[in-house]
Design an enzyme around this catalytic site. Structure first.
Site, PDB file in Angstrom:
ATOM      1  N   GLY A   1       0.820  -1.208   0.000  1.00 25.60           N
ATOM      2  CA  GLY A   1       0.000   0.000   0.000  1.00 25.60           C
ATOM      3  C   GLY A   1       0.850   1.252   0.000  1.00 25.60           C
ATOM      4  O   GLY A   1       2.084   1.192  -0.063  1.00 25.60           O
ATOM      5  N   PHE A   2       0.180   2.365   0.105  1.00 20.07           N
ATOM      6  CA  PHE A   2       0.866   3.653   0.017  1.00 20.07           C
ATOM      7  C   PHE A   2       1.850   3.847   1.182  1.00 20.07           C
ATOM      8  O   PHE A   2       3.064   3.955   0.975  1.00 20.07           O
ATOM      9  CB  PHE A   2      -0.214   4.750  -0.043  1.00 20.07           C
ATOM     10  CG  PHE A   2       0.232   6.092   0.424  1.00 20.07           C
ATOM     11  CD1 PHE A   2       1.295   6.742  -0.190  1.00 20.07           C
ATOM     12  CD2 PHE A   2      -0.422   6.718   1.475  1.00 20.07           C
ATOM     13  CE1 PHE A   2       1.700   7.991   0.245  1.00 20.07           C
ATOM     14  CE2 PHE A   2      -0.027   7.962   1.910  1.00 20.07           C
ATOM     15  CZ  PHE A   2       1.038   8.604   1.304  1.00 20.07           C
ATOM     16  N   ILE A   3       1.362   3.826   2.407  1.00 22.99           N
ATOM     17  CA  ILE A   3       2.284   4.053   3.538  1.00 22.99           C
ATOM     18  C   ILE A   3       3.195   2.839   3.705  1.00 22.99           C
ATOM     19  O   ILE A   3       4.396   2.976   3.943  1.00 22.99           O
ATOM     20  CB  ILE A   3       1.513   4.320   4.851  1.00 22.99           C
ATOM     21  CG1 ILE A   3       0.563   5.505   4.685  1.00 22.99           C
ATOM     22  CG2 ILE A   3       2.494   4.590   6.003  1.00 22.99           C
ATOM     23  CD1 ILE A   3      -0.306   5.798   5.897  1.00 22.99           C
TER      24      ILE A   3
ATOM     25  N   ASP B   1       0.558  -8.588   1.876  1.00 23.48           N
ATOM     26  CA  ASP B   1      -0.509  -7.779   1.271  1.00 23.48           C
ATOM     27  C   ASP B   1      -1.441  -8.684   0.464  1.00 23.48           C
ATOM     28  O   ASP B   1      -0.975  -9.594  -0.226  1.00 23.48           O
ATOM     29  CB  ASP B   1       0.092  -6.711   0.346  1.00 23.48           C
ATOM     30  CG  ASP B   1      -0.801  -5.494   0.230  1.00 23.48           C
ATOM     31  OD1 ASP B   1      -0.374  -4.396   0.618  1.00 23.48           O
ATOM     32  OD2 ASP B   1      -1.959  -5.641  -0.241  1.00 23.48           O
TER      33      ASP B   1
ATOM     34  N   GLY C   1      -3.626  -2.549  -2.405  1.00 23.25           N
ATOM     35  CA  GLY C   1      -2.187  -2.376  -2.609  1.00 23.25           C
ATOM     36  C   GLY C   1      -1.856  -2.518  -4.093  1.00 23.25           C
ATOM     37  O   GLY C   1      -2.669  -3.022  -4.869  1.00 23.25           O
TER      38      GLY C   1
ATOM     39  N   LEU D   1      -0.151  -2.167   9.074  1.00 25.47           N
ATOM     40  CA  LEU D   1      -0.779  -1.114   8.275  1.00 25.47           C
ATOM     41  C   LEU D   1      -1.923  -1.631   7.414  1.00 25.47           C
ATOM     42  O   LEU D   1      -2.673  -0.848   6.838  1.00 25.47           O
ATOM     43  CB  LEU D   1       0.271  -0.465   7.361  1.00 25.47           C
ATOM     44  CG  LEU D   1       1.396   0.257   8.096  1.00 25.47           C
ATOM     45  CD1 LEU D   1       2.582   0.489   7.185  1.00 25.47           C
ATOM     46  CD2 LEU D   1       0.913   1.576   8.637  1.00 25.47           C
TER      47      LEU D   1
ATOM     48  N   THR E   1     -12.271  -6.916   7.934  1.00 24.10           N
ATOM     49  CA  THR E   1     -10.805  -6.826   7.819  1.00 24.10           C
ATOM     50  C   THR E   1     -10.232  -6.044   8.988  1.00 24.10           C
ATOM     51  O   THR E   1      -9.250  -6.463   9.616  1.00 24.10           O
ATOM     52  CB  THR E   1     -10.423  -6.103   6.502  1.00 24.10           C
ATOM     53  OG1 THR E   1     -10.999  -6.824   5.427  1.00 24.10           O
ATOM     54  CG2 THR E   1      -8.925  -6.006   6.324  1.00 24.10           C
TER      55      THR E   1
ATOM     56  N   TYR F   1     -15.492   2.730  10.299  1.00 24.61           N
ATOM     57  CA  TYR F   1     -14.028   2.688  10.266  1.00 24.61           C
ATOM     58  C   TYR F   1     -13.466   3.116  11.624  1.00 24.61           C
ATOM     59  O   TYR F   1     -12.588   2.455  12.191  1.00 24.61           O
ATOM     60  CB  TYR F   1     -13.532   3.619   9.151  1.00 24.61           C
ATOM     61  CG  TYR F   1     -12.037   3.707   9.011  1.00 24.61           C
ATOM     62  CD1 TYR F   1     -11.273   2.578   8.716  1.00 24.61           C
ATOM     63  CD2 TYR F   1     -11.379   4.923   9.157  1.00 24.61           C
ATOM     64  CE1 TYR F   1      -9.896   2.670   8.582  1.00 24.61           C
ATOM     65  CE2 TYR F   1     -10.005   5.025   9.018  1.00 24.61           C
ATOM     66  CZ  TYR F   1      -9.272   3.896   8.729  1.00 24.61           C
ATOM     67  OH  TYR F   1      -7.911   3.980   8.602  1.00 24.61           O
TER      68      TYR F   1
ATOM     69  N   LYS G   1     -11.356   0.794  14.318  1.00 20.26           N
ATOM     70  CA  LYS G   1     -10.011   1.183  14.737  1.00 20.26           C
ATOM     71  C   LYS G   1      -9.956   1.422  16.247  1.00 20.26           C
ATOM     72  O   LYS G   1      -8.954   1.126  16.898  1.00 20.26           O
ATOM     73  CB  LYS G   1      -9.561   2.427  13.967  1.00 20.26           C
ATOM     74  CG  LYS G   1      -9.179   2.128  12.521  1.00 20.26           C
ATOM     75  CD  LYS G   1      -7.878   1.322  12.481  1.00 20.26           C
ATOM     76  CE  LYS G   1      -7.380   1.097  11.081  1.00 20.26           C
ATOM     77  NZ  LYS G   1      -6.075   0.401  11.047  1.00 20.26           N
TER      78      LYS G   1
END
Ligand code: UDP
Length: 346
Positions: free
Chosen positions: A10-12, A31, A36, A76, A95, A149, A153
């Site tokens: 993914g990005f980060i 991943d 991703g 992440l 997820t 979300y 979290k």
């Protein structure tokens, strides 16, 4: 050291994997390639210390093997992005709850140092001028999809904290505030790459609502440094830390800045929230991190300002357009700020 990066494509995750490798460590990226992108890791594939495992954090046995074999884990992997959460809410919830439970339980079982990536979204609708970690949360109804979300979290954070306090699991929580930069895709809602893309194509920038809502953006290089520093600091375990850059900007002003910095002829088009996200959507109107806790413990000091961040993304878009064109025209000059964008490696 061997590091596991879930969501490593993914990005980060891809930036983090790269920085950990640069420090001379081994990296395994896990991943499921749902959001991703293999391209994010293409430059790492030939690196001897790097391995990509295609699999899901919902696969408890796989996760357990990988966590056991690692000295440190950066968790992440998650379903992220407002559009994605609204369109695939149930998958996202599964997820973000069960996948994270797998990772954290394995971390506790094997004593693997773990950084849990959480989100500023857990603060919900608070309009406090600055958000510190112990602040009360103000969330809308659990039946408003956007908050699913934040709910997931927050549950992840509680699990991490309880595993630390009852089992001594070395887990630290990082609440990320609008991390952005090269490689971020606008496909799942993130405003920054969407605005840069629209500006560079001369299309109207779509500001949702009246644009008075604010955010504070943090360059991914700075955020990745913060995550690595948290993993290395045992006093951080059991704690929660804001990771962001407290430079507040309204979304309207962001659109204007992107237009100015790209030299674009684009205009701004205001789009009602209901049209952008459907009926009943609730936005967060203000979001600025108090980063004094991370500054004091790990010296967290994000270097790249908003203009640097925008220019680094513009630079990436120009380079990829140039590469797509076959590289025939002159290679685009790199903006000054983007050249300094390497951040610090501790
Ligand atoms: N936003 C916008 N236009 C877009 C995408 C997002 O005006 O094309 C707004 C969005 O409504 C929100 C802010 O920009 O107020 C940040 O949105 P993003 O999805 O990037 O992050 P988050 O809301 O999770 O902070």
């Amino acid at each position: 050291m061997r590091a596991l990066v879930t969501g490593g494509a993914g990005f980060i995750g891809s930036h983090l994997a790269e920085r950990v490798l640069m420090q001379g460590h081994q990296v395994v990226a896990l991943d499921d390639m749902s959001t991703g992108d293999a391209d994010n890791l293409a430059h790492l594939n030939d690196h001897l210390g790097f391995e990509l495992v295609k699999g899901s954090i919902l696969d408890a046995a796989l996760v357990d093997d990988l966590v056991e074999a690692s000295d440190v884990a950066f968790h992440l992997a998650a379903a992220v992005g407002v559009h994605l959460i609204l369109n695939r809410s149930l998958d996202g919830l599964r997820t973000n709850v069960h996948g994270t439970e797998n990772v954290l339980q394995s971390a506790a079982r094997h004593g693997t140092r773990t950084v849990l990536a959480s989100t500023s979204e857990v603060y919900g609708k608070s309009t406090a001028p600055i958000l510190c970690e112990d602040q009360d949360r103000i969330l809308g109804s659990p039946l408003v999809k956007r908050w699913s979300y934040a709910e997931a979290k927050a549950l992840d954070e509680t699990l991490a904290f309880l595993l630390f306090s009852e089992h001594g699991a070395p887990i630290v929580i990082a609440r990320l505030f609008n991390v952005t930069g090269p490689r971020q895709t606008g496909r799942y809602g993130m405003v920054m790459p969407r605005f840069v893309d629209l500006a560079m194509r001369g299309r109207p920038l779509t500001v949702y609502g009246d644009g008075s809502q604010t955010r504070s953006f943090c360059h991914v290089y700075d955020a990745a440094d913060g995550l690595i520093a948290l993993a290395e600091q045992p006093d951080a375990y059991g704690g929660v830390f804001n990771i962001g850059r407290p430079e507040e900007v309204s979304i309207r002003e962001l659109a204007e800045r992107v237009i100015r910095l790209t030299g674009s002829a684009s205009t701004i088009r205001y789009v009602a929230y209901a049209q952008a996200y459907g009926d009943g959507f609730e936005d967060t109107m203000r979001r600025v991190p108090d980063i004094s806790r991370a500054r004091e413990l790990i010296g967290f000091d994000p270097a790249l300002c908003l203009d640097d961040i925008i220019l680094s993304i513009v630079d990436e878009f120009r380079l990829s357009a140039w590469a797509r064109s076959g590289g025939g025209a002159a290679r685009p000059a790199r903006p000054r700020a983007a050249r300094s964008g390497g951040g610090r490696v501790r």
